[in-house]
Design a protein around this motif. Structure first.
Motif, short mmCIF file in Angstrom:
data_model
loop_
_atom_site.label_atom_id
_atom_site.label_comp_id
_atom_site.label_asym_id
_atom_site.label_seq_id
_atom_site.Cartn_x
_atom_site.Cartn_y
_atom_site.Cartn_z
N LEU A 1 -33.69 -8.34 -65.07
CA LEU A 1 -34.00 -9.77 -64.96
C LEU A 1 -35.51 -10.00 -64.97
CD1 LEU A 1 -31.35 -10.79 -62.28
CD2 LEU A 1 -31.38 -11.47 -64.69
N THR B 1 -36.96 -16.96 -70.05
CA THR B 1 -35.88 -17.59 -69.29
C THR B 1 -36.45 -17.96 -67.93
OG1 THR B 1 -34.32 -16.16 -70.42
CG2 THR B 1 -33.53 -17.25 -68.42
N ARG B 2 -36.22 -19.21 -67.54
CA ARG B 2 -36.75 -19.66 -66.27
C ARG B 2 -36.22 -18.80 -65.13
NH1 ARG B 2 -38.69 -25.05 -66.65
NH2 ARG B 2 -38.13 -25.79 -68.71
N ALA B 3 -37.08 -18.65 -64.13
CA ALA B 3 -36.70 -17.82 -62.99
C ALA B 3 -35.41 -18.35 -62.36
CB ALA B 3 -37.82 -17.81 -61.97
N ARG C 1 -32.22 -17.10 -63.74
CA ARG C 1 -31.89 -15.66 -63.69
C ARG C 1 -31.15 -15.43 -62.39
NH1 ARG C 1 -37.86 -13.27 -65.35
NH2 ARG C 1 -38.44 -15.12 -66.56
#
Ligand SMILES: Nc1nc2c(ncn2[C@@H]2O[C@H](COP(=O)(O)OP(=O)(O)OP(=O)(O)O)[C@@H](O)[C@H]2O)c(=O)[nH]1
Ligand SMILES: [Mg+2]
Lengths: 365, 397
Positions: free
Chosen positions: A56, A62-64, A67
Motif C-alpha cells: 500500500l 491513490t489517495r491515502a 488505501r
C-alpha cells in the motif's frame, strides 16, 4: 452519471488500480497529482485493499484514504486458505469501507489470481458485494508468469474456479505471461501491463458513461459479459496515420492488442467495440459494415462511437466460448498439485524412515 | 713728609678715578636702605631728590616715588615690592643708574633701598612741603585759585543724544576770583547749548557749578578726547591766573535703530532624518525676535510639498507681537505620503519684512510597503506550497 467502484486487491490489484488513478490525471506524468485533478469519465471511487502494508505504501497516485490495510502483517504469503480466513475476520471493516463510498452500478475487482491475498479475497468479495449492491461486477484477473512456480499456478486454478462459482457478471483475463513481450525486465513489464489495463478500463468507463453517437450502455455490457463462459478479455488498437477505420477495428481483435492470448474469430462469443476519434475519421457506414462482417464470426457485436479529438482508437471487449489457454493452466496446475502431493508423500515417508531408526530407543544421558 | 703727603693725595686721587669705573661696571652697593614716611625725602649726592609720594598695601604692594635730579624733569615711579632692583632703574643726566627696591610697605611708610655707585651717599633727609604747607605760607597775600573739574553725565553717547557737561569750579585760593572766562572747545558734529563764556565772581572757598548740553548731532562714531576747559580769571589785585580742567574722553556710538528682526527655524524630529511614508512626525517651528524692538503682527506662512499634510496643529498661526529677545515656538504633526526628498519652507512675515527657513527630510516607504510587492508575490507561492503539501499528505500512506 454512472457510479463506479474499482477495487484493487493484493499487490497486483493495488498496482493496477494505482495505474488507473495515474492515468486518470491525464498526460501530466508523475507530478500531475500535485496540481491536477483526476478526470474520470464517470463518478469513480477506488479502494486499494491489501494485507501487506508495504504494498500500500508503494502506491503513488491513490489517495491515502483510499488505501485500506487489512491487518495481517506482511501479506498471507500466497496462502489462500489463510487469505480467506483473514478476509472473514475483517469482512465487516472492508464492507463498511466500501459502503462509505455510496452505491454503485458497476464494480471492478482487480486482482492477481496467483497471490494469497487478492486471489482469496476476490471470490469472497464478489459474494459479499452481490449481497450488498445491485451492481454489475466485473473481475479483472491477472494470471501469473508460468515460471513463477506451482503455488501460483494452483492458486490461479482455484481462484478462477471460485470466481466463476460466485458468478460475477464477467471475468476479464490479463495474462502476465502473454504480455511479458511488452518489456525485457519484470518491473517495466508490470508497469506496461498495468498501464495497458488501466487505459482500457478508463476507455470502457468513458464509453459506458457517454452520450454516444451509437450507444453502448451497462445493459450492453451485461449482455456481452453473459456470452460464452463469461470469461473474456480486452483488445485495443490505435490507428496509424493512414489507416482506415476498418483496419483500426480489426486491429483491436489482433493478438498484439489483446491482454490474453485467444483467437477472437474462433473463440469469441460476444463482443463490444468502442470507437473513439475525430468525426472526420469516423465513417459510420464503414463502421457498420465492418461490425456486420465481424458479427458473422464473433456473434453479437455491440458498438459505440465516441466523438473525441484525435485519431481513431478502438477498444474491444469480448467473452469467449472456450479458453484453451486456461485449460492448459489447469492441466499444469493439476500436474503441479499431483507432483507436490507425491513429493510431500515421499518426503514424509523419508522422514518417517529416518524416524524409524530411533523407534524403540530412548535418549541416554 | 711733604712727598709722603703728595703720595697720599695722589693715591686718593687714583682711587677716586678708579671708583667711578667700578660703579660704571655695575659693582653697586647700597646708598640707602631704610624706612621713609610718606612725604619724606632723601637727597643723594646733593643732586638727586627722592620723595615718597604714596604707599599702597593692597597687593601688589607698592610705593610711589617722585624723583628730581639735575637737568632732568620731575619723574614719578612706582616700585612694586616684589620686582627687585633691576627693574626699577633711574638714570641721571650723566648716565649713572641707581636702582630702587621696595622691601616693605606699611600704612604710611615704606622700607626701600637705593643702590648705585658705592661712593654715593645720602646727603640730606627732608620733609616734603605739601600744598597745605604752601597755603599757610601764601595766606598772607590773597590769591584766588580756581580748580575746575569737568564731568560728563555719560561717557558713551549715541548719535542724536545729548551729553550734560557739568563744571565744578572751586576757589581753593584765599582771594575772590573775578572776570572769569570759560573757554570750552567742542568736537565737530556736536553743538554746545547753554555753555557760558563768562562766570560770576567766585569767592575764596566757594564752589560754583555750571553745566551745558552737548548735543551730538552728526559726529562720527568714535572715541573723542574733549580738550581741557580753560579758565582765565583775575584776583582782586588784578593779577591774571588761569587753570585747566583735565581732558575727558567721550565715546560716540552710531545711532541705534530700533527695529524688530525675526528669525524662523524649522526642526523636523526624526531618527536619522528619515521619515516613514504615512507615519506622523512632529515639526517644531520657532520664531525668534533677534531685533531690538517689539514686532507688530507676525504671520507665518508654510509651503508644503504636495504630498505632505498637516495631521495635527495649526501650521500658519498669527502672533500679535513678539518682544525683542523673546521667541514663540509651536509644533505641528505632519504626514508625508510619497517617498523621496522633501523640503518644507516656512515664511515669517512682519511689518514689511519677511524671513524664511526650510527643513529637509527623506521619506521612505515603510518596511511593509517596501516588501508589499514581494509579499503579494509570495502569497500564491505559499498557497501553492500549502496546496502541494496538502496533496502530498493526501497521497502519503
Ligand atoms: N501485471 C502485474 N502483475 C503483478 C504485479 N505485481 C504482482 N503481480 C503478479 O501477481 C502475482 C502475485 O500476486 P500478488 O498480487 O503479489 O499477491 P497478493 O495478492 O498481494 O497476496 P500475498 O502477497 O500472497 O499476500 C504474481 O503472478 C505476479 O506476477 C503488477 O504490478 N502487475
Ligand atoms: Mg502481496
Amino acid at each position: 452519471m454512472l457510479n463506479i467502484l474499482i477495487l484493487g486487491l493484493g499487490q497486483c490489484g493495488n498496482r493496477v488500480l494505482d495505474a488507473v488513478n495515474h492515468e486518470a490525471f491525464g498526460s501530466g506524468g508523475t507530478f500531475a497529482k500535485y496540481y491536477s485533478r483526476q478526470k474520470f469519465p464517470a463518478s469513480v471511487k477506488t479502494i486499494a485493499i491489501n494485507t501487506a502494508i508495504n504494498d500500500l505504501k508503494g502506491l503513488t497516485d491513490t489517495r491515502a484514504k483510499d488505501r485500506f490495510h487489512v491487518p495481517h502483517l506482511h501479506g498471507v504469503g500466497a496462502n489462500r486458505t489463510l487469505g480467506k480466513k483473514v478476509f472473514d475476520d475483517n469482512k465487516e471493516q472492508i464492507m463498511s469501507e466500501i459502503d462509505k463510498r455510496g452505491s454503485f452500478e458497476l464494480i471492478f475487482i482487480v486482482t492477481s489470481t496467483a497471490g494469497g491475498s487478492g486471489s482469496s479475497f476476490a471470490p469472497l468479495l464478489v459474494k459479499e458485494l452481490k449481497k450488498a449492491y445491485n451492481a454489475q461486477i466485473i473481475c479483472i484477473a491477472v494470471l501469473p508468469f508460468r515460471e513463477e512456480g506451482s503455488i501460483f499456478l494452483q492458486n490461479t486454478a482455484f481462484c478462477i474456479r471460485e470466481l466463476v462459482a460466485e458468478s460475477p457478471n464477467g471475468i476479464l483475463l490479463v495474462d502476465n505471461q502473454y504480455l511479458k513481450k511488452y518489456a525485457g525486465d519484470i518491473k517495466s513489464a508490470y508497469d506496461k501491463i498495468n498501464t495497458s489495463v488501466a487505459m482500457r478500463v478508463l476507455f470502457l468507463i468513458e464509453a459506458l458513461n457517454s452520450e454516444m453517437l451509437m450507444v453502448t450502455d451497462l445493459g450492453d455490457l451485461k449482455t456481452v459479459m453473459n456470452g460464452g463462459i463469461g470469461i473474456g478479455t480486452m483488445g485495443y488498437y490505435e490507428a496509424g496515420k493512414d489507416g482506415t477505420i476498418k483496419s483500426a477495428i480489426l486491429g483491436s481483435f489482433k493478438p498484439s492488442g489483446l491482454l490474453f492470448p485467444t483467437n477472437v474469430y474462433n473463440e469469441g462469443a460476444r463482443a463490444m467495440l468502442i470507437i473513439k476519434g475525430d468525426k472526420k475519421y469516423l465513417d459510420l457506414d464503414l463502421i457498420t459494415k465492418t461490425v456486420e462482417e465481424l458479427s458473422t464470426d464473433v456473434g453479437q457485436v455491440f458498438k459505440g462511437v465516441l466523438i473525441k479529438k484525435g485519431r481513431p482508437k478502438v477498444l474491444s471487449l469480448f467473452t469467449l466460448n472456450s479458453v484453451p489457454e486456461l485449460e492448459r493452466i489447469y492441466a499444469d496446475a493439476a500436474d503441479a498439485i499431483r507432483f507436490e502431493m507425491d513429493k510431500r508423500e515421499q518426503s514424509k515417508k523419508q522422514l518417517d524412515g529416518a524416524f524409524a531408526h530411533i523407534d524403540d530407543l530412548e535418549p541416554i544421558y | 713728609m711733604n712727598s709722603v703727603r703728595i703720595l697720599v693725595i695722589a693715591t686718593i686721587f687714583v682711587f677716586m678715578l678708579l671708583i667711578p669705573v667700578v660703579v660704571a661696571s655695575g659693582n653697586d652697593s647700597y646708598i640707602f636702605d631704610n624706612e621713609l614716611q610718606v612725604n619724606e625725602g632723601i637727597t643723594i649726592e646733593t643732586s638727586i631728590h627722592i620723595e615718597v609720594v604714596d604707599v599702597n598695601r593692597i597687593p601688589p604692594e607698592r610705593a610711589k616715588f617722585r624723583i628730581t635730579s639735575y637737568q632732568k624733569p620731575e619723574r614719578t615711579i612706582t616700585v612694586f615690592r616684589e620686582d627687585g632692583p633691576q627693574v626699577n632703574k633711574y638714570e641721571t643726566y650723566r648716565g649713572t643708574s641707581i636702582y630702587f627696591d621696595v622691601i616693605g610697605v606699611y600704612s604710611d611708610s615704606v622700607q626701600f633701598s637705593v643702590s648705585g655707585p658705592s661712593n654715593w651717599r645720602v646727603t640730606d633727609y627732608y620733609d616734603v612741603e605739601t600744598e597745605e604747607d604752601l597755603e599757610e605760607v601764601a595766606d598772607a597775600v590773597t590769591v584766588p585759585k580756581l580748580k575746575i573739574t569737568r564731568t560728563l553725565d555719560i561717557a558713551s553717547v549715541q548719535q542724536g543724544q545729548t551729553v550734560k557737561v557739568t563744571f565744578k569750579i572751586k576757589n581753593e585760593g584765599n582771594g575772590t576770583a573775578s572776570e572769569i572766562e570759560l573757554d570750552e572747545s567742542t568736537i565737530t558734529g556736536a553743538y554746545m547749548e547753554g555753555c557760558p563764556a563768562s562766570l560770576n565772581d567766585i569767592a575764596a572757598g566757594a564752589t560754583e557749578r555750571v553745566s551745558y548740553d552737548l548735543k551730538i548731532i552728526d559726529a562720527e562714531p568714535g572715541t573723542y578726547e574733549l580738550n581741557p576747559t580753560l579758565l582765565n580769571y583775575k584776583s582782586e589785585s588784578g593779577a591774571s591766573y588761569s587753570s585747566e580742567s583735565t581732558s575727558n574722553v567721550l565715546v560716540i556710538v552710531a545711532e541705534e535703530v530700533l527695529v524688530p528682526e525675526l528669525g524662523i527655524k524649522v526642526t523636523i524630529e526624526s531618527d536619522d532624518d528619515v521619515i516613514t511614508c504615512g507615519d506622523r512626525f512632529p515639526a517644531i517651528i520657532r520664531i525668534d525676535n533677534i531685533g531690538n524692538a517689539t514686532s507688530g503682527r507676525v504671520t507665518i506662512k508654510s509651503h508644503l510639498p504636495d504630498d505632505v499634510r498637516v495631521a495635527d496643529g495649526e501650521i500658519d498661526p498669527v502672533y500679535e507681537s513678539i518682544k525683542p529677545g523673546d521667541f514663540v515656538e509651536y509644533d505641528v504633526t505632519m504626514i508625508a505620503y510619497e517617498p523621496g526628498k522633501h523640503i518644507i519652507k516656512m515664511d515669517v512675515l512682519w511689518a514689511d519684512a519677511e524671513a524664511s527657513a526650510s527643513a529637509e527630510f527623506w521619506a521612505e516607504l515603510s518596511g511593509f510597503d517596501k516588501y508589499y510587492i514581494y509579499i503579494l508575490a509570495a502569497i500564491p507561492i505559499v498557497l501553492i506550497l500549502l496546496w502541494l503539501i496538502k496533496r502530498r499528505r493526501e497521497y502519503s500512506f
